[in-house]
Design a protein around this motif. Structure first.
Motif, mmCIF file in Angstrom:
data_model
loop_
_atom_site.group_PDB
_atom_site.id
_atom_site.type_symbol
_atom_site.label_atom_id
_atom_site.label_comp_id
_atom_site.label_asym_id
_atom_site.label_seq_id
_atom_site.Cartn_x
_atom_site.Cartn_y
_atom_site.Cartn_z
ATOM 1 N N TYR A 176 0.820 -1.203 0.000
ATOM 2 C CA TYR A 176 0.000 0.000 0.000
ATOM 3 C C TYR A 176 0.861 1.264 0.000
ATOM 4 N N TYR A 177 1.948 1.230 0.756
ATOM 5 C CA TYR A 177 2.785 2.422 0.923
ATOM 6 C C TYR A 177 3.778 2.569 -0.229
ATOM 7 N N ALA A 232 1.667 3.615 -3.402
ATOM 8 C CA ALA A 232 1.227 5.006 -3.309
ATOM 9 C C ALA A 232 2.394 5.970 -3.519
ATOM 10 N N MET A 251 2.852 8.862 -6.291
ATOM 11 C CA MET A 251 3.171 10.250 -5.950
ATOM 12 C C MET A 251 4.307 10.774 -6.822
ATOM 13 N N THR A 292 -3.240 9.461 -1.643
ATOM 14 C CA THR A 292 -2.665 8.114 -1.690
ATOM 15 C C THR A 292 -3.542 7.198 -2.554
ATOM 16 N N ILE A 334 -0.668 10.202 6.465
ATOM 17 C CA ILE A 334 0.296 10.383 5.390
ATOM 18 C C ILE A 334 1.745 10.040 5.741
ATOM 19 N N TYR A 350 3.615 6.991 4.188
ATOM 20 C CA TYR A 350 3.803 7.160 2.744
ATOM 21 C C TYR A 350 4.984 8.089 2.471
#
Length: 565
Positions: free
Chosen positions: A52-53, A56, A60, A69, A82, A85
Motif C-alpha cells: 500500500y505504501y 502510493a 506520488m 494516496t 500520510i 507514505y
C-alpha cells in the motif's frame, strides 16, 4: 581529528575488556543497523501491507501529488494518515525506487527507537546500567526487529510514541523543573504519531495526559502542561493532512479513514474480545523473553521496592501496558505489532526491575541463554557453509558472521557483559537467516522482468496490466519504475479490462482462464515454491535443480496479443 577520536572511542567500547556492563547507545544503534540491515533492506521477506505504501509513493512520484494516496489499481485509499507514505517517498527521492530505499527510514526508525529507550531510562533514573539494560532489551525485541524491516506504520508509531514518552518522563521524574524541550517532545511526538496511525496514538496520548493530571504520587498542574507554542504547532502537524484531504476530496475520505480505524478493526463479540485480550497478554510477555525470565527470582519483593521508590513511573508503565492490551483485545483481527507502541516504556520498566533484582549475579541462567542464541547462529552458519559448497556463494557475509561469533564467544567465555552477548547473538540470528532467504527469495519476479524489459530497449511498453498476487505485483511495480507503469486489473472484471492493454503480466494460476492462442509469451519468471524448498536445496548445483524449479516454481508470464506482431 574529532571524528577519528569518536570512532576510536566507539571501537574501544565495543572491544573493551572492562567487565562492567555499559552501553554506548550510538554504538548499539549502529550494531542494530549492521546486523538487521541485510535482512531488512531487500525483499528477503515481504510483508503484505507494504504494498500500500510503496505503490502510493510510486504514484506520488509519477503524478506529483504528494498528499493523495492511491492503490496499484489507481483507486484512492485513505485508510492511513500520510507520514508512512512520506517515509517511503523520502527513501525513493534520495536513493531511487528500489527495495533498499523503501525500507531504509524504517530501519533507521528502529535503531532510533533503541536510542530513545536508552534516553528514556536515563531521564527517569539517571542510572547508566538501567539505561544500558533497557536499550539491550529493546534492541533484541523480535517485533521491533521485524517491524524495522517493513515499510508499514508500526515502527514509525513506536518511534514517535517513544519521543512523546520522553516528554511524559520529564513530568514523572522526581525533579520539579521541566526542561524547555519536554512539552515539544510530548505533544510533538503525539502529533507525529497521529499522522502515522491516527486514533491509537490519540488514545494512548490522552490516557497519558490524564495520568499526569490525576495520579496521586506526582500530579502535574494544568499550568505546567499548557504550553501554547508546542500545543499549537503540534495541532497543526496532527491535523494538516486531514484538513487537506477534506478540502481536496470531501467527506468521502473521512468515511474510509474512520471505517478502517473504528469500524473494521474494533471487535464487538465478547468471546473475540477475551480471546484477543489473552493473545495480547501472552504475546506481550513472549516478546520480552528471555529478559522477563531473569526477573522471576524475588520478583514480588523487587516490584514492591520499585513501586515504593518510583510509584509514578510504575503506575504509568502499568497503565500504558493495560491500555495497549485493551486496544489489542478490541481489534477484530489481532497482530503482535499492535503491542509495539508501548514496548520501550515496558522495556525501561523491565530493565529497572532487572537491575534492582541484581539479575547479573545469576551467571548460570545468563550463560545458558547466551549459549542457546549463540548455538542457533552456529547452526545457521553451518547450513550457510553447506549452501556455499553447493554453489550459493555468500562468503563475505559468512566471514562477517564468523567474526561477530568470535567476538561473542570471547564475551561468553569470560562471563562478562552477558546481557550484551545475549542481545547481540539474538540480533545476529536475523543476519544469519539471510544466508537462506538470499537463496530462496532472489531473483524475485520484479528483478527478472526488469531484465526482460531492458532487453527490449526502446520497445519496452510504457504501461503493462497485471493480474496476480498483488503483493508480487508491488515488487514488480517497484522494479519496472520509471520506464513502465504497472496497473492492477480488477479481480472480478480482469478479463474484460485486459483487452485494453497491449501487454499483460499474468500469474500462472490464471493462464488457463484465457485463450492462450491469442497471446505470445515474451518473458517468463519462476521462483521457488515453499513446498519444494527441501528438494530444491538438496539438488542445488545439480542438473535436477532447474527441472524441479521449472516444474514446481511459481510463474508469471509477460504476454502480448498475437495481433500486435
Amino acid at each position: 581529528m574529532v571524528r577519528t577520536t569518536q570512532i576510536s572511542l566507539s571501537l574501544g567500547m565495543i572491544l573493551s575488556n572492562n567487565p562492567e556492563l555499559k552501553i554506548n547507545p550510538w554504538v548499539l544503534m549502529g550494531v542494530f543497523c549492521l546486523l538487521v540491515g541485510p535482512f531488512a533492506l531487500a525483499f528477503h521477506m515481504n510483508y503484505p501491507d507494504e504494498m500500500y505504501y510503496r505503490d502510493a509513493a510510486i504514484e506520488m512520484l509519477r503524478n506529483g501529488d504528494y498528499l493523495t494516496t492511491y492503490l496499484g489499481s489507481g483507486e484512492l485509499r485513505f485508510k492511513k494518515p500520510i507520514l508512512t507514505y512520506w517515509a517511503v517517498l523520502a527513501g525513493f527521492k534520495l536513493f531511487g525506487v528500489n527495495a533498499f530505499a523503501s525500507r531504509i527510514f524504517f530501519l533507521l526508525a528502529g535503531a532510533a527507537t533503541v536510542g530513545l529507550t536508552f534516553k528514556l531510562a536515563k531521564i527517569l533514573f539517571k542510572d547508566e546500567k538501567v539505561a544500558s539494560v533497557s536499550a539491550l532489551i529493546m534492541a533484541a525485541n523480535p517485533v521491533l526487529i521485524l517491524s524495522s524491516g517493513r515499510s508499514i506504520p508500526d515502527i514509525l508509531l513506536v518511534l514517535t510514541m517513544t519521543l512523546s514518552a520522553l516528554g511524559f518522563a520529564t513530568y514523572l521524574r522526581k525533579e520539579e523543573s521541566i526542561p524547555n524541550w519536554a512539552p515539544w517532545a510530548l505533544y510533538g511526538g503525539l502529533a507525529l504519531a497521529f499522522e502515522v496511525k491516527g486514533l491509537p496514538a490519540a488514545a494512548l496520548g490522552g490516557i497519558g495526559i490524564l495520568y499526569l493530571i490525576f495520579n496521586p504520587w506526582k500530579k502535574t498542574s494544568l499550568k505546567k502542561l499548557f504550553h501554547l507554542p508546542s500545543l499549537l504547532v503540534s495541532l497543526v502537524i496532527a491535523l494538516f493532512w486531514f484538513v487537506a484531504m477534506w478540502v481536496m476530496h470531501g467527506p468521502t475520505y473521512l468515511e474510509s479513514f474512520l471505517g478502517d480505524q473504528v469500524g473494521v478493526r474494533v471487535a464487538s463479540k465478547a468471546f473475540l474480545v477475551i480471546k484477543h485480550g489473552l493473545m495480547a497478554l501472552g504475546l506481550l510477555i513472549a516478546i520480552f523473553i528471555p529478559w522477563v525470565l531473569f526477573s522471576l527470582p524475588n520478583l514480588k519483593s523487587t516490584i514492591a521496592k520499585a513501586w515504593k521508590e518510583n510509584p509514578q513511573f510504575s503506575g504509568f508503565a502499568l497503565l500504558w501496558g493495560l491500555a495497549i492490551l485493551g486496544m489489542g483485545a478490541l481489534t477484530s483481527k489481532f497482530y503482535e505489532r499492535y503491542l509495539l507502541p508501548v514496548a520501550p516504556v515496558l522495556a525501561v520498566y523491565l530493565g529497572w526491575i532487572l537491575v534492582k533484582g541484581e539479575f547479573e549475579i545469576r551467571k548460570r541462567g545468563l550463560t545458558l541463554t547466551a549459549f542457546i542464541f549463540y548455538g542457533l547462529n552456529v547452526v545457521l552458519i553451518l547450513a550457510g557453509l553447506y549452501l556455499g559448497l553447493k554453489g550459493h556463494f555468500v562468503w563475505f557475509r559468512l566471514l562477517f558472521i564468523l567474526a561477530v561469533l568470535f567476538y561473542l564467544g570471547k564475551l561468553i567465555k569470560k562471563g562478562n557483559k552477558l546481557p550484551k552477548a545475549i542481545a547481540y547473538s539474538y540480533l545476529l540470528i536475523f543476519l544469519s537467516y539471510t544466508l537462506f532467504t538470499s537463496l530462496i527469495s532472489f531473483p524475485h519476479q520484479g528483478q527478472q522482468l526488469k531484465l526482460a524489459l531492458q532487453e527490449m530497449y526502446d520497445m519496452a511498453p510504457k504501461v503493462i496490466a497485471f493480474r496476480g498476487n498483488e503483493h508480487i505485483g508491488s515488487k514488480i511495480r517497484i522494479s519496472l519504475y520509471p520506464k513502465t507503469q504497472l496497473i492492477n486489473l480488477d479481480r472480478a472484471n480482469w478479463k474484460t479490462q485486459m483487452k485494453d492493454y497491449d501487454y499483460v503480466i499474468l500469474e500462472d494460476l490464471y493462464l488457463d482462464s484465457i485463450n492462450s492462442k491469442q497471446f505470445e509469451v515474451y518473458s517468463e519468471t519462476v521462483n521457488w515454491s515453499s513446498k519444494t524448498i527441501p528438494d530444491l536445496i538438496q539438488t542445488l548445483g545439480t542438473s535436477e535443480f532447474d527441472s524441479i524449479l521449472d516444474t514446481t516454481g511459481k510463474k508469471y508470464f509477460l504476454l502480448f496479443p498475437t495481433n500486435n506482431q
